[in-house]
Design a protein around this motif. Structure first.
Motif, PDB file in Angstrom:
ATOM      1  N   ALA A  85      58.283  58.477  14.878  1.00 49.26           N
ATOM      2  CA  ALA A  85      57.919  57.283  14.111  1.00 49.26           C
ATOM      3  C   ALA A  85      57.191  56.279  14.993  1.00 49.26           C
ATOM      4  N   LEU A  86      57.608  56.162  16.244  1.00 43.35           N
ATOM      5  CA  LEU A  86      56.916  55.262  17.168  1.00 43.35           C
ATOM      6  C   LEU A  86      55.488  55.737  17.396  1.00 43.35           C
ATOM      7  N   GLU A  87      55.300  57.033  17.556  1.00 47.02           N
ATOM      8  CA  GLU A  87      53.957  57.571  17.731  1.00 47.02           C
ATOM      9  C   GLU A  87      53.087  57.252  16.510  1.00 47.02           C
ATOM     10  N   ALA A  88      53.678  57.394  15.327  1.00 46.52           N
ATOM     11  CA  ALA A  88      52.937  57.083  14.103  1.00 46.52           C
ATOM     12  C   ALA A  88      52.586  55.602  14.040  1.00 46.52           C
ATOM     13  N   TYR A  89      53.505  54.779  14.471  1.00 45.69           N
ATOM     14  CA  TYR A  89      53.280  53.329  14.509  1.00 45.69           C
ATOM     15  C   TYR A  89      52.081  52.999  15.402  1.00 45.69           C
ATOM     16  N   VAL A  90      52.015  53.601  16.579  1.00 46.32           N
ATOM     17  CA  VAL A  90      50.913  53.353  17.509  1.00 46.32           C
ATOM     18  C   VAL A  90      49.609  53.910  16.944  1.00 46.32           C
ATOM     19  N   GLU A  91      49.659  55.097  16.366  1.00 45.20           N
ATOM     20  CA  GLU A  91      48.452  55.719  15.802  1.00 45.20           C
ATOM     21  C   GLU A  91      47.867  54.881  14.680  1.00 45.20           C
ATOM     22  N   GLN A  92      48.734  54.136  13.967  1.00 39.36           N
ATOM     23  CA  GLN A  92      48.275  53.312  12.854  1.00 39.36           C
ATOM     24  C   GLN A  92      47.962  51.878  13.281  1.00 39.36           C
ATOM     25  N   GLY A  93      47.869  51.659  14.593  1.00 34.74           N
ATOM     26  CA  GLY A  93      47.431  50.366  15.111  1.00 34.74           C
ATOM     27  C   GLY A  93      48.514  49.445  15.593  1.00 34.74           C
ATOM     28  N   GLY A  94      49.756  49.877  15.541  1.00 33.16           N
ATOM     29  CA  GLY A  94      50.845  49.042  16.023  1.00 33.16           C
ATOM     30  C   GLY A  94      50.839  48.936  17.540  1.00 33.16           C
ATOM     31  N   GLU A  95      51.206  47.769  18.036  1.00 30.56           N
ATOM     32  CA  GLU A  95      51.253  47.543  19.474  1.00 30.56           C
ATOM     33  C   GLU A  95      52.682  47.636  19.980  1.00 30.56           C
ATOM     34  N   VAL A  96      52.846  48.190  21.177  1.00 29.39           N
ATOM     35  CA  VAL A  96      54.150  48.318  21.821  1.00 29.39           C
ATOM     36  C   VAL A  96      54.134  47.438  23.062  1.00 29.39           C
ATOM     37  N   ALA A  97      54.754  46.268  22.960  1.00 26.99           N
ATOM     38  CA  ALA A  97      54.706  45.317  24.072  1.00 26.99           C
ATOM     39  C   ALA A  97      55.591  45.743  25.235  1.00 26.99           C
ATOM     40  N   TRP A  98      56.669  46.472  24.912  1.00 27.94           N
ATOM     41  CA  TRP A  98      57.563  46.931  25.967  1.00 27.94           C
ATOM     42  C   TRP A  98      57.158  48.339  26.370  1.00 27.94           C
ATOM     43  N   PRO A  99      56.862  48.578  27.633  1.00 29.05           N
ATOM     44  CA  PRO A  99      56.466  49.924  28.047  1.00 29.05           C
ATOM     45  C   PRO A  99      57.621  50.909  27.927  1.00 29.05           C
ATOM     46  N   GLU A 111      67.219  56.264  20.363  1.00 29.81           N
ATOM     47  CA  GLU A 111      66.399  55.400  19.521  1.00 29.81           C
ATOM     48  C   GLU A 111      65.328  54.737  20.370  1.00 29.81           C
ATOM     49  N   VAL A 112      64.531  53.897  19.732  1.00 31.29           N
ATOM     50  CA  VAL A 112      63.486  53.140  20.420  1.00 31.29           C
ATOM     51  C   VAL A 112      63.579  51.692  19.968  1.00 31.29           C
ATOM     52  N   ALA A 113      63.453  50.750  20.901  1.00 27.43           N
ATOM     53  CA  ALA A 113      63.489  49.328  20.563  1.00 27.43           C
ATOM     54  C   ALA A 113      62.118  48.699  20.789  1.00 27.43           C
ATOM     55  N   LEU A 114      61.751  47.797  19.894  1.00 28.36           N
ATOM     56  CA  LEU A 114      60.500  47.061  20.003  1.00 28.36           C
ATOM     57  C   LEU A 114      60.783  45.569  19.871  1.00 28.36           C
ATOM     58  N   LEU A 145      64.125  51.399  16.007  1.00 30.94           N
ATOM     59  CA  LEU A 145      63.855  52.613  15.245  1.00 30.94           C
ATOM     60  C   LEU A 145      64.952  53.594  15.610  1.00 30.94           C
ATOM     61  N   LYS A 146      65.826  53.896  14.661  1.00 35.90           N
ATOM     62  CA  LYS A 146      66.994  54.713  14.985  1.00 35.90           C
ATOM     63  C   LYS A 146      67.166  55.833  13.967  1.00 35.90           C
ATOM     64  N   PRO A 147      67.907  56.880  14.329  1.00 36.61           N
ATOM     65  CA  PRO A 147      68.154  57.953  13.362  1.00 36.61           C
ATOM     66  C   PRO A 147      68.938  57.432  12.164  1.00 36.61           C
ATOM     67  N   ALA A 148      68.559  57.875  10.987  1.00 36.34           N
ATOM     68  CA  ALA A 148      69.281  57.472   9.784  1.00 36.34           C
ATOM     69  C   ALA A 148      70.706  58.020   9.814  1.00 36.34           C
ATOM     70  N   GLY A 149      71.622  57.263   9.226  1.00 43.17           N
ATOM     71  CA  GLY A 149      73.005  57.714   9.141  1.00 43.17           C
ATOM     72  C   GLY A 149      73.829  57.464  10.376  1.00 43.17           C
ATOM     73  N   ILE A 150      73.236  56.847  11.382  1.00 50.07           N
ATOM     74  CA  ILE A 150      73.946  56.502  12.621  1.00 50.07           C
ATOM     75  C   ILE A 150      74.198  55.008  12.608  1.00 50.07           C
ATOM     76  N   ASP A 151      75.441  54.594  12.841  1.00 53.30           N
ATOM     77  CA  ASP A 151      75.719  53.167  12.935  1.00 53.30           C
ATOM     78  C   ASP A 151      76.983  52.934  13.760  1.00 53.30           C
ATOM     79  N   LYS A 152      77.230  51.696  14.083  1.00 52.83           N
ATOM     80  CA  LYS A 152      78.377  51.344  14.923  1.00 52.83           C
ATOM     81  C   LYS A 152      79.710  51.666  14.234  1.00 52.83           C
ATOM     82  N   GLY A 153      79.759  51.513  12.919  1.00 53.58           N
ATOM     83  CA  GLY A 153      81.010  51.759  12.211  1.00 53.58           C
ATOM     84  C   GLY A 153      81.433  53.210  12.296  1.00 53.58           C
ATOM     85  N   ARG A 154      80.499  54.131  12.050  1.00 52.14           N
ATOM     86  CA  ARG A 154      80.822  55.553  12.177  1.00 52.14           C
ATOM     87  C   ARG A 154      81.250  55.880  13.605  1.00 52.14           C
ATOM     88  N   ALA A 155      80.561  55.273  14.561  1.00 56.22           N
ATOM     89  CA  ALA A 155      80.913  55.520  15.961  1.00 56.22           C
ATOM     90  C   ALA A 155      82.304  54.984  16.285  1.00 56.22           C
TER      91      ALA A 155
END
Length: 229
Positions: A85-99, A111-114, A145-155
């Motif tokens: 999803a991050l790759e798609a975001y960049v391909e569609q013009g999104g900027e990633v300020a954090w390397p 996951e990935v944080a922006l 950007l995180k996998p669906a169905g994953i959250d702190k409560g389940r963990a």
């Protein structure tokens, strides 16, 4: 007897200017029950916090994607879909300020944080294009950007099983939408005064004070056997 705790970090154990509040090192080292740090931060951060507090390293990191039970690490999330999803975001013009090799994402396993100045609408669009495999969470400090169905409560449920503790015995404290699932699982949930609306709506109690001020009020009251305000 004090209850076990499930504590968010940013906005909950910190000051308004994002520093760790020194009262963390006064109130938590001798807490006579398990303390779980449940955060959106990458795995090493909560482990380090537990380590320097001299506590067992009971950790839920990356919004539930990683669990450490003091001995073993379990990865509940697969990073493939968020990274795509991050790759798609960049391909569609999104900027990633954090390397990708910066400290925010260098050790992130699932996951990935922006930053919050990222294009939120584009992030949510690429997540929607992932056919339900990716979710976007706004923690107030970053978009995740995180996998669906994953959250702190389940963990927390998973970690509680390993520890042999009823998850309903936990007191949870947090400040944002990624704490809602924890609030649902824990027996008693407190939103600090700076919490977003999702956390406030899910909490059993909304505190009069924010950040570590509010958290310290809860911890002090629990330690004294009184009702937090």
């Amino acid at each position: 007897m004090v209850p076990p705790l499930a504590l968010d970090i940013d906005g909950t154990l910190t000051t308004p200017d994002h520093r760790m509040d020194p009262r963390v090192f006064e109130l938590l080292p001798e807490w006579d029950a398990p303390v779980v740090f449940a955060t959106g931060k990458a795995f090493p951060y909560p482990v380090a916090l537990a380590h320097f507090l001299g506590r067992p390293e009971l950790v839920i990191a990356e919004n539930g994607g990683v669990i450490h039970d003091g001995e073993e690490t379990t990865f509940l999330g697969d990073p493939a879909a968020p990274r795509a999803a991050l790759e798609a975001y960049v391909e569609q013009g999104g900027e990633v300020a954090w390397p990708a090799d910066g400290t925010v994402n260098r050790w992130r396993e699932t996951e990935v944080a922006l930053p919050l100045d990222a294009d939120e609408s584009l992030l949510r669009a690429v997540a929607d294009e992932a056919d339900g495999a990716v979710e976007v969470v706004d923690t107030g400090y970053a978009y995740h950007l995180k996998p669906a169905g994953i959250d702190k409560g389940r963990a927390l449920e998973r970690l509680s099983m390993v520890l042999g503790i009823d998850p309903g015995s936990f007191v949870a404290i947090g400040d944002s939408e990624n704490d809602v699932s924890t609030f649902t699982v824990a027996g008693d949930a407190y939103a600090v005064a700076n919490a977003d609306q999702a956390a406030r709506d899910a909490a059993d109690h909304v505190l009069a004070r924010g950040y570590m001020d509010g958290t310290a009020d809860v911890l002090t009251a629990l330690a004294n056997g009184t009702t937090p305000e």
